[in-house]
Scaffold this active site. Sequence first.
Site, PDB file in Angstrom:
ATOM      1  N   TYR A  89       0.824  -1.202   0.000  1.00  0.00           N
ATOM      2  CA  TYR A  89       0.000   0.000   0.000  1.00  0.00           C
ATOM      3  C   TYR A  89       0.860   1.256   0.000  1.00  0.00           C
ATOM      4  CZ  TYR A  89      -4.373  -2.387   1.160  1.00  0.00           C
ATOM      5  OH  TYR A  89      -5.498  -3.170   1.131  1.00  0.00           O
ATOM      6  N   TYR A 135      -1.280  -9.839   0.613  1.00  0.00           N
ATOM      7  CA  TYR A 135      -0.159  -9.423   1.459  1.00  0.00           C
ATOM      8  C   TYR A 135      -0.284 -10.033   2.847  1.00  0.00           C
ATOM      9  CZ  TYR A 135      -3.470  -5.900   3.220  1.00  0.00           C
ATOM     10  OH  TYR A 135      -4.552  -5.274   3.743  1.00  0.00           O
ATOM     11  N   ARG A 192      -3.810 -11.722   3.552  1.00  0.00           N
ATOM     12  CA  ARG A 192      -5.084 -11.261   3.009  1.00  0.00           C
ATOM     13  C   ARG A 192      -5.215 -11.735   1.570  1.00  0.00           C
ATOM     14  NH1 ARG A 192      -8.261  -7.531   4.374  1.00  0.00           N
ATOM     15  NH2 ARG A 192      -9.655  -9.239   3.871  1.00  0.00           N
ATOM     16  N   HIS A 233      -7.728  -8.007  -2.608  1.00  0.00           N
ATOM     17  CA  HIS A 233      -9.008  -7.352  -2.353  1.00  0.00           C
ATOM     18  C   HIS A 233      -8.914  -5.875  -2.658  1.00  0.00           C
ATOM     19  CE1 HIS A 233      -6.776  -6.721   1.393  1.00  0.00           C
ATOM     20  NE2 HIS A 233      -7.475  -5.598   1.514  1.00  0.00           N
ATOM     21  N   HIS A 246     -10.810  -2.387  -1.302  1.00  0.00           N
ATOM     22  CA  HIS A 246     -11.740  -1.802  -0.334  1.00  0.00           C
ATOM     23  C   HIS A 246     -12.734  -0.941  -1.105  1.00  0.00           C
ATOM     24  CE1 HIS A 246      -9.368  -2.881   3.281  1.00  0.00           C
ATOM     25  NE2 HIS A 246      -8.355  -2.801   2.436  1.00  0.00           N
TER      26      HIS A 246
END
Lengths: 210, 242
Positions: free
Chosen positions: B112, B151, B161, B164, B166
């Site tokens: 991120y 990640y 995770r 995905h 959000h």
Amino acid sequence: MNQPNSRPTSELMLRETASQTAGPYVHIGLALAAAGNPTRDEEIWNEMARPEVEGEHIEVVGTVIDGNGDLVRDAFIEAWQADSNGEYQPEFDLEKPFNSFGRTATTFDHGSEWSLTTVKPGPVAHASGQSQAPHINLAIFARGINIQLQTRLYFDDEAEANAACPVLSRIESPARRQTLIAKREEVDGKVRYRLDIRLQGEGETVFFDF
Amino acid sequence: MQYDSKRFVERDRNWHPPAYAPGYKTSVARSPQQALVSMQRPTVSELSGPDFRQLRMGPHDNDLLLNFRQDQNQGLPQGERIIMFGRVVDQFGKPVPHTLVEMWQANAGGRYRHRNDSYLAPLDPSFGGVGRTLTDEQGWYRFRTIKPGPYPWPNDPNSWRPSHIHVSVMGPSISTRLITQMYFEGDPLIPLCPIVHTLKDPEAVETMIGRLDMARSKPMDCLAYRFDLVVRGELQTYFENQ
């Protein structure tokens, strides 16, 4: 209608898409400056009222605290409030001096406090004919919060209106009502209200289902 | 607008994840212990919400392939090019027009662009990972982006995770406000994820899965995933106070 990922609960009604936590990096999506990232020309952020708008100008600040008493440093909060006349202004427009909607966040900076620059909302009508005490609706999103927590902020210098508020009165425990009352303080001649949101345990903030 | 005659279908809190879901460790200290206080009769404060039609967006706000490039000479982001699209409807199937849909995500390597993300996978200099758009008259929205990578995260000793995105949607009121995550059809990490497992009902998990849509993909350019969002249905109350 083809709804590939939705599920009917009956022949008539689809199921709501399920909620998930906003996670640790919600700020990159919804609070760009707080993530330390470049911002776009227009962002939805925490200045809800500009100086020229009528009403009592206030700052609303607080922290978010978890069940261990530790600061939550990655919360994202949305605010929804009436203007100083008690009217909601749904049309969000940064060219207007006041917007009913705002966003704020806690981070590792600024003492992990959230803040909103706004005007004190006026009393809002209620279907019962009574009026609701001035309040700001707040929704709290964060890592570890699976579906947003919905609360309200009231003002400690509105004791009479608070005592008569039909929503505040729905909270059975009078002690718990106090968790929604922000404390007025004056800093450098400016009015500030402080409300710490306690997610769990002693002094736990009241959260609503609506 | 007459808010006192408005009502939204009650949220099914057994369908949504509970606040306390110990498999997702952070929820343990961040979940209220007291019961939620139900408003039997929500007020204008809950039944109204912001309208973002006057928010001035940039030309690439919904195009993550272009919206972090500083200039034309900079390269495109690395990764699987995809269109993510769908429709926002309410529980009665009624389209939700002109509503704000926002999204954020990691890059192709699962990193991120956030100062707290210290995962060793590198940042992509051409990728920011944030998008926003309004639904059209029929409730449709679309983004163009890179498929995010999985990640690792510190929950169980080896938690990852699934890929995905959000997704945040406002809907007509703060009562319909929803933040969720779109997962990708067929990802074997989905059933292993403690955050997905906060949901008790496997049918509810299905509402969060974006489906590969070959018909909407663009040959020799990008694939497409469809992700419809359903927000709480809006009812009229006819006999209030009678």
